[in-house]
Design an enzyme around this catalytic site. Structure first.
Site, PDB file in Angstrom:
ATOM      1  N   ASP A   5      -9.899   3.246 -16.593  1.00  0.00           N
ATOM      2  CA  ASP A   5     -10.868   3.349 -17.278  1.00  0.00           C
ATOM      3  C   ASP A   5     -10.941   2.894 -18.869  1.00  0.00           C
ATOM      4  O   ASP A   5     -11.784   1.764 -19.610  1.00  0.00           O
ATOM      5  CB  ASP A   5     -12.083   3.656 -17.457  1.00  0.00           C
ATOM      6  CG  ASP A   5     -12.623   3.405 -15.118  1.00  0.00           C
ATOM      7  OD1 ASP A   5     -12.704   3.048 -15.273  1.00  0.00           O
ATOM      8  OD2 ASP A   5     -13.098   5.088 -14.873  1.00  0.00           O
TER       9      ASP A   5
ATOM     10  N   HIS B 224     -19.440   4.756 -12.193  1.00  0.00           N
ATOM     11  CA  HIS B 224     -19.886   3.402 -12.218  1.00  0.00           C
ATOM     12  C   HIS B 224     -20.912   2.645 -11.242  1.00  0.00           C
ATOM     13  O   HIS B 224     -21.635   1.478 -11.864  1.00  0.00           O
ATOM     14  CB  HIS B 224     -18.214   2.851 -11.844  1.00  0.00           C
ATOM     15  CG  HIS B 224     -17.180   3.299 -12.432  1.00  0.00           C
ATOM     16  ND1 HIS B 224     -17.159   2.903 -13.619  1.00  0.00           N
ATOM     17  CD2 HIS B 224     -16.010   4.199 -11.694  1.00  0.00           C
ATOM     18  CE1 HIS B 224     -15.779   3.187 -13.963  1.00  0.00           C
ATOM     19  NE2 HIS B 224     -15.168   4.315 -12.929  1.00  0.00           N
TER      20      HIS B 224
ATOM     21  N   GLY C 205       0.438  -0.969   0.003  1.00  0.00           N
ATOM     22  CA  GLY C 205      -0.120   0.054  -0.168  1.00  0.00           C
ATOM     23  C   GLY C 205       0.990   1.438   0.037  1.00  0.00           C
ATOM     24  O   GLY C 205       2.024   1.179  -0.372  1.00  0.00           O
TER      25      GLY C 205
ATOM     26  N   THR D 215       1.216   4.237   5.533  1.00  0.00           N
ATOM     27  CA  THR D 215       0.422   4.469   6.012  1.00  0.00           C
ATOM     28  C   THR D 215       0.271   2.679   7.127  1.00  0.00           C
ATOM     29  O   THR D 215      -0.703   2.824   7.292  1.00  0.00           O
ATOM     30  CB  THR D 215      -0.605   3.067   4.748  1.00  0.00           C
ATOM     31  OG1 THR D 215       0.417   2.511   4.128  1.00  0.00           O
ATOM     32  CG2 THR D 215      -1.503   4.318   3.887  1.00  0.00           C
ATOM     33  N   GLY D 216       1.454   2.994   8.081  1.00  0.00           N
ATOM     34  CA  GLY D 216       1.727   2.162   8.658  1.00  0.00           C
ATOM     35  C   GLY D 216       2.068   0.726   8.930  1.00  0.00           C
ATOM     36  O   GLY D 216       2.333   0.327   9.917  1.00  0.00           O
ATOM     37  N   LYS D 217       2.701   0.522   7.344  1.00  0.00           N
ATOM     38  CA  LYS D 217       3.154  -1.024   7.525  1.00  0.00           C
ATOM     39  C   LYS D 217       4.353  -1.541   8.295  1.00  0.00           C
ATOM     40  O   LYS D 217       4.597  -2.678   8.561  1.00  0.00           O
ATOM     41  CB  LYS D 217       3.742  -1.118   5.626  1.00  0.00           C
ATOM     42  CG  LYS D 217       2.492  -1.172   4.904  1.00  0.00           C
ATOM     43  CD  LYS D 217       3.225  -1.079   3.474  1.00  0.00           C
ATOM     44  CE  LYS D 217       3.872  -0.029   3.075  1.00  0.00           C
ATOM     45  NZ  LYS D 217       3.360   0.683   2.797  1.00  0.00           N
ATOM     46  N   THR D 218       5.238  -0.196   8.258  1.00  0.00           N
ATOM     47  CA  THR D 218       6.566  -0.521   8.944  1.00  0.00           C
ATOM     48  C   THR D 218       5.682  -0.753  10.597  1.00  0.00           C
ATOM     49  O   THR D 218       6.381  -1.526  11.798  1.00  0.00           O
ATOM     50  CB  THR D 218       7.689   0.535   9.224  1.00  0.00           C
ATOM     51  OG1 THR D 218       7.909   0.747   8.078  1.00  0.00           O
ATOM     52  CG2 THR D 218       8.537   0.391  10.167  1.00  0.00           C
TER      53      THR D 218
ATOM     54  N   HIS E 153     -17.261  10.586 -10.211  1.00  0.00           N
ATOM     55  CA  HIS E 153     -16.972   9.560 -10.705  1.00  0.00           C
ATOM     56  C   HIS E 153     -17.240   8.024 -10.428  1.00  0.00           C
ATOM     57  O   HIS E 153     -17.786   7.307 -11.698  1.00  0.00           O
ATOM     58  CB  HIS E 153     -15.494  10.259 -11.012  1.00  0.00           C
ATOM     59  CG  HIS E 153     -14.978   8.364 -12.083  1.00  0.00           C
ATOM     60  ND1 HIS E 153     -14.388   9.347 -13.388  1.00  0.00           N
ATOM     61  CD2 HIS E 153     -14.079   6.937 -11.771  1.00  0.00           C
ATOM     62  CE1 HIS E 153     -13.376   7.764 -14.019  1.00  0.00           C
ATOM     63  NE2 HIS E 153     -13.785   6.744 -13.254  1.00  0.00           N
ATOM     64  N   GLU E 154     -16.950   7.764  -9.042  1.00  0.00           N
ATOM     65  CA  GLU E 154     -17.245   6.644  -8.936  1.00  0.00           C
ATOM     66  C   GLU E 154     -18.940   6.198  -8.679  1.00  0.00           C
ATOM     67  O   GLU E 154     -19.479   4.600  -8.991  1.00  0.00           O
ATOM     68  CB  GLU E 154     -16.888   6.228  -7.596  1.00  0.00           C
ATOM     69  CG  GLU E 154     -15.135   6.028  -7.398  1.00  0.00           C
ATOM     70  CD  GLU E 154     -14.600   5.026  -8.502  1.00  0.00           C
ATOM     71  OE1 GLU E 154     -15.017   3.477  -8.691  1.00  0.00           O
ATOM     72  OE2 GLU E 154     -13.549   5.648  -8.900  1.00  0.00           O
TER      73      GLU E 154
HETATM   74  P1  ADP Z   1       4.613   2.891   5.891  1.00  0.00           P
HETATM   75  O1  ADP Z   1       6.131   1.792   6.850  1.00  0.00           O
HETATM   76  O2  ADP Z   1       3.453   2.026   5.169  1.00  0.00           O
HETATM   77  O3  ADP Z   1       5.347   3.662   5.242  1.00  0.00           O
HETATM   78  P2  ADP Z   1       5.452   3.859   8.531  1.00  0.00           P
HETATM   79  O4  ADP Z   1       5.112   3.154   9.716  1.00  0.00           O
HETATM   80  O5  ADP Z   1       6.561   4.005   8.431  1.00  0.00           O
HETATM   81  O6  ADP Z   1       4.335   3.504   7.354  1.00  0.00           O
HETATM   82  O7  ADP Z   1       4.410   5.300   9.287  1.00  0.00           O
HETATM   83  C1  ADP Z   1       5.332   6.151   9.479  1.00  0.00           C
HETATM   84  C2  ADP Z   1       4.512   6.381  10.827  1.00  0.00           C
HETATM   85  O8  ADP Z   1       3.161   7.465  10.607  1.00  0.00           O
HETATM   86  C3  ADP Z   1       4.456   5.825  11.621  1.00  0.00           C
HETATM   87  O9  ADP Z   1       5.181   5.824  12.473  1.00  0.00           O
HETATM   88  C4  ADP Z   1       3.083   6.094  12.409  1.00  0.00           C
HETATM   89  O10 ADP Z   1       3.928   7.936  13.130  1.00  0.00           O
HETATM   90  C5  ADP Z   1       2.596   7.059  12.060  1.00  0.00           C
HETATM   91  N1  ADP Z   1       1.149   6.604  10.806  1.00  0.00           N
HETATM   92  C6  ADP Z   1       0.893   5.727  10.004  1.00  0.00           C
HETATM   93  N2  ADP Z   1       0.044   5.032   9.449  1.00  0.00           N
HETATM   94  C7  ADP Z   1      -0.398   5.341  11.001  1.00  0.00           C
HETATM   95  C8  ADP Z   1      -1.581   4.357  11.536  1.00  0.00           C
HETATM   96  N3  ADP Z   1      -2.727   3.428  10.301  1.00  0.00           N
HETATM   97  N4  ADP Z   1      -2.044   4.458  13.095  1.00  0.00           N
HETATM   98  C9  ADP Z   1      -0.979   5.667  14.001  1.00  0.00           C
HETATM   99  N5  ADP Z   1       0.323   5.632  12.789  1.00  0.00           N
HETATM  100  C10 ADP Z   1       0.218   5.492  12.447  1.00  0.00           C
HETATM  101 ZN    ZN Z   2     -13.112   5.412 -13.399  1.00  0.00          ZN
END
Ligand code: ADP
Ligand code: ZN
Length: 473
Positions: free
Chosen positions: A386, A312, A88, A92-95, A308-309
């Site tokens: 599209d 659809h 993603g 978005t909080g993957k790490t 737009h959506e």
């Molecule tokens: P990614 O790995 O997806 O690029 P990170 O986990 O490194 O994103 O996110 C960076 C910072 O943004 C995190 O350390 C946190 O402070 C904040 N953050 C991002 N997503 C979230 C979330 N869903 N909830 C809380 N904090 C978030």
């Molecule tokens: Zn579309």
């Protein structure tokens, strides 16, 4: 020997010497930095530190028990995923989630980034991977996190089957290590990417990263949770969470965190001990100024995407009621779509002529709706995807499926054999698409109120589900 020969030989010797020592020094540097790259530590993060991402959290939560009691699962021959891919948008909080998993399970956290493996000397990337797994194995249970896995796991170039190049060696080492540890070792490998489309398929096979979890940009509800999470850590006064959630549409969690941090800095600079709505507004403008697009008008973008959506969704329901619309969303996906209307079954089913025409209609409905509500001059590039799909389908309709004017001809073959250009196909495709476009236009115009209703609800909620859509109409 002539003088010039001696000079040449000395030159070559210096050259070799230089290359050799340069290499050796850099190689030594590489080796000594080996330990720095791998961050080892116990994570104190928990899932309470992650807001939003409810489904992903749920999915990872079940791994906590697996890491702690792997025997429980192996006893029943239940195989848990060894590798989980989080994909993603950045920020978005993957790490964060990988850390939270390690924290919740109470096991060491090992992290590397794929980009650290680029441009290393032959064999070093692979060595690093082996080293990483060796360390992890020593500590028994653990969470291994590989960020930016696309840097080592890119699709291999066609014809490069032997895997001779450095990236492939690193990738192969990773795959070997992953299949090397036992199912009940209590070790999980998490990887993250924002480019899942570029990944080598070998990475996604069973026994490797066979569970893939999409981490989406937060919708309004999730943004509220993220805002609350960070505002709870600081004192805040007259900050409307609802308003701020509206302002931050299309923001990632990291951007929201950054915004609140900036606001806190402003407050401190002004000698205030709490954040106010004013600080937030100032910080918001500051943060937006840092965003690439100068004319970043997220309000407008959300409005257009909603219509737009809605187009659809409405036309899909109108022409293909047997396809269930599961989710309509205006939040961009990591696959590049501005918004998303998810319906089932997907378009891979057996295609009749009528069905194909209906699918074409649904594909056009987003752009049509933009045109109906905002005028021809104000249509956006949001329909790019599209248009691509529709063109491909329309070309097949005419040139492969023999559905246009009942000609039983494969036009590609025809043109190859006769060595003639394909102008007639071009015209047929144009006629077909404009004929269908006009029909879709009429459908949307005749049902303007209903489409608008969907659009309005989308603007309010950003994501609507099947039953909400049914209730609405
Ligand atoms: P990614 O790995 O997806 O690029 P990170 O986990 O490194 O994103 O996110 C960076 C910072 O943004 C995190 O350390 C946190 O402070 C904040 N953050 C991002 N997503 C979230 C979330 N869903 N909830 C809380 N904090 C978030
Ligand atoms: Zn579309």
């Amino acid at each position: 020997m002539e003088t010039y020969q001696i000079i040449a030989i000395i030159g070559v010797l210096i050259f070799i010497y230089f290359i050799f020592f340069r290499n050796k020094n850099s190689a030594q540097k590489e080796i000594s930095s080996l330990n720095e790259i791998e961050y080892v530590g116990s994570s104190t993060m928990t899932f309470d530190d992650v807001a939003g991402n409810y489904e992903a959290k749920q999915s990872l939560l079940e791994l906590v028990d697996f890491i702690q009691n792997p025997e429980k699962y192996s006893k029943f021959n239940v195989r848990m995923p060894k590798g989980i891919l989080l994909y993603g948008e950045p920020g978005t909080g993957k790490t964060l989630m990988a850390k939270a998993l390690a924290g919740e399970a109470g096991v060491p956290f090992y992290a590397v980034s794929g980009s650290d493996f680029v441009q290393v000397y032959a064999g070093l990337g692979a060595g690093r991977i082996r080293n990483l797994f060796k360390k992890a194995k020593k500590s028994g249970k653990s969470v291994i996190f590989i960020d930016e896995i696309d840097a080592i796991g890119k699709k291999r170039a066609a014809g490069n089957i032997k895997g001779s190049d450095e990236g492939d060696r690193t990738l192969n080492a990773l795959l070997t290590e992953m299949s090397g540890f036992a199912d009940d070792s209590g070790t999980v490998v998490l990887a993250a990417t924002n480019r899942i489309d570029t990944l080598d398929k070998a990475l996604l096979r069973p026994g490797r990263f066979d569970r893939q979890i999409e981490i989406m940009l937060p919708d309004k509800n999730a943004r509220k949770d993220i805002i609350k999470l960070y505002l709870n850590r600081i004192k805040a006064e007259d900050v409307s969470i609802d308003e701020l959630a509206d302002l931050t549409v299309f923001f990632s969690g990291a951007m929201i965190e950054n915004l609140i941090n900036e606001a806190a800095l402003l407050a401190i600079r002004q000698g205030s001990d709490r954040i106010s709505g004013e600080h937030i507004k100032k910080a918001y403008l500051q943060v937006l100024a840092g965003v690439e697009k100068k004319d970043y008008d997220n309000g407008m973008q959300k409005t257009v995407t909603s219509y737009h959506e809605a187009g659809h969704a409405f036309v899909s329901r109108y022409l293909l009621p047997e396809n269930k619309i599961i989710r309509v969303s205006v939040i961009p996906t990591s696959k590049g779509a501005g918004g998303y209307t998810l319906s089932t079954p997907k378009s891979e089913e057996i295609m009749t002529k009528g069905k194909i025409r209906k699918h074409l209609s649904v594909l056009m409905a987003g752009r049509v709706s933009e045109e109906v509500f905002f005028g021809k001059e104000n249509i956006t590039a949001g329909a790019q995807n599209d248009i691509e799909k529709a063109t491909s389908l329309a070309v097949d309709y005419v040139s492969k499926y023999g559905m246009n004017d009942e000609t039983f001809i494969n036009y590609q073959l025809l043109s190859d054999k006769l060595r003639i250009p394909l102008t007639s196909v071009e015209n047929s495709v144009k006629n077909l698409t404009s004929e269908i476009y006009e029909k879709v236009f009429k459908i949307v115009e005749d049902n303007k109120e209903k489409v608008e209703k969907i659009a309005k609800l989308l603007m309010e909620k950003e994501v609507i589900y099947q039953d909400e859509l049914e209730n609405l109409l």
